[in-house]
Design a protein around this motif. Structure first.
Motif, mmCIF file in Angstrom:
data_model
loop_
_atom_site.group_PDB
_atom_site.id
_atom_site.type_symbol
_atom_site.label_atom_id
_atom_site.label_comp_id
_atom_site.label_asym_id
_atom_site.label_seq_id
_atom_site.Cartn_x
_atom_site.Cartn_y
_atom_site.Cartn_z
ATOM 1 N N ARG A 189 48.312 105.248 48.947
ATOM 2 C CA ARG A 189 48.164 105.803 50.284
ATOM 3 C C ARG A 189 46.715 106.239 50.491
ATOM 4 O O ARG A 189 46.107 106.846 49.617
ATOM 5 N N GLY B 23 56.092 101.981 49.487
ATOM 6 C CA GLY B 23 57.461 102.088 49.003
ATOM 7 C C GLY B 23 57.632 101.242 47.759
ATOM 8 O O GLY B 23 56.676 100.672 47.238
ATOM 9 N N ARG B 24 58.861 101.143 47.289
ATOM 10 C CA ARG B 24 59.122 100.350 46.087
ATOM 11 C C ARG B 24 58.816 98.881 46.301
ATOM 12 O O ARG B 24 58.373 98.197 45.389
ATOM 13 N N SER B 25 59.082 98.399 47.506
ATOM 14 C CA SER B 25 58.855 96.971 47.748
ATOM 15 C C SER B 25 58.091 96.698 49.035
ATOM 16 O O SER B 25 58.063 95.559 49.498
ATOM 17 N N SER B 26 57.494 97.728 49.623
ATOM 18 C CA SER B 26 56.755 97.498 50.858
ATOM 19 C C SER B 26 55.560 98.434 50.972
ATOM 20 O O SER B 26 55.537 99.512 50.383
ATOM 21 N N SER C 270 51.641 104.143 53.908
ATOM 22 C CA SER C 270 52.796 104.458 53.066
ATOM 23 C C SER C 270 53.031 103.324 52.084
ATOM 24 O O SER C 270 52.740 102.164 52.366
#
Length: 76
Positions: A5, A55-58, A53
Motif C-alpha cells: 500500500r 488483498g490475497r489475490s488482488s 489496497s
C-alpha cells in the motif's frame, strides 16, 4: 513480486470492466494485475498508479496526476 500500500507502479490498462462499469484491469511492469477504479477511459494507455489496497489475490490502485511522485514512493 509483492506490492505494498502506498507504492507507486507503472501499469498498462488492458480491459475496461463490466462490474463496476468504470473499473479497469491493468498489468504492472512487474506482471502484477492491478484493478484501477475509474480506469475505463484509459484502456491501452500507460499510467502511474499508487497502490491503495492489497488483498490475497488482488491489488487496487488509483491513477496519479502527472506531477505526482516518483516510482516506489511511500506516503508521508
Amino acid at each position: 513480486v509483492t506490492l505494498r500500500r502506498g507504492q507507486v507502479v507503472d501499469v498498462r490498462v488492458m480491459v475496461a470492466g463490466e462490474t463496476p462499469a468504470s473499473q479497469a484491469t491493468a498489468l504492472s511492469d512487474t506482471g502484477v494485475i492491478v484493478f484501477v477504479p475509474q480506469g475505463n477511459r484509459q484502456v491501452g494507455q500507460a499510467l502511474r498508479v499508487r497502490v491503495t489496497s492489497v488483498g490475497r489475490s488482488s491489488v487496487k490502485g488509483e491513477p496519479m496526476s502527472r506531477g505526482e511522485g516518483g516510482r516506489g514512493e511511500e506516503p508521508a
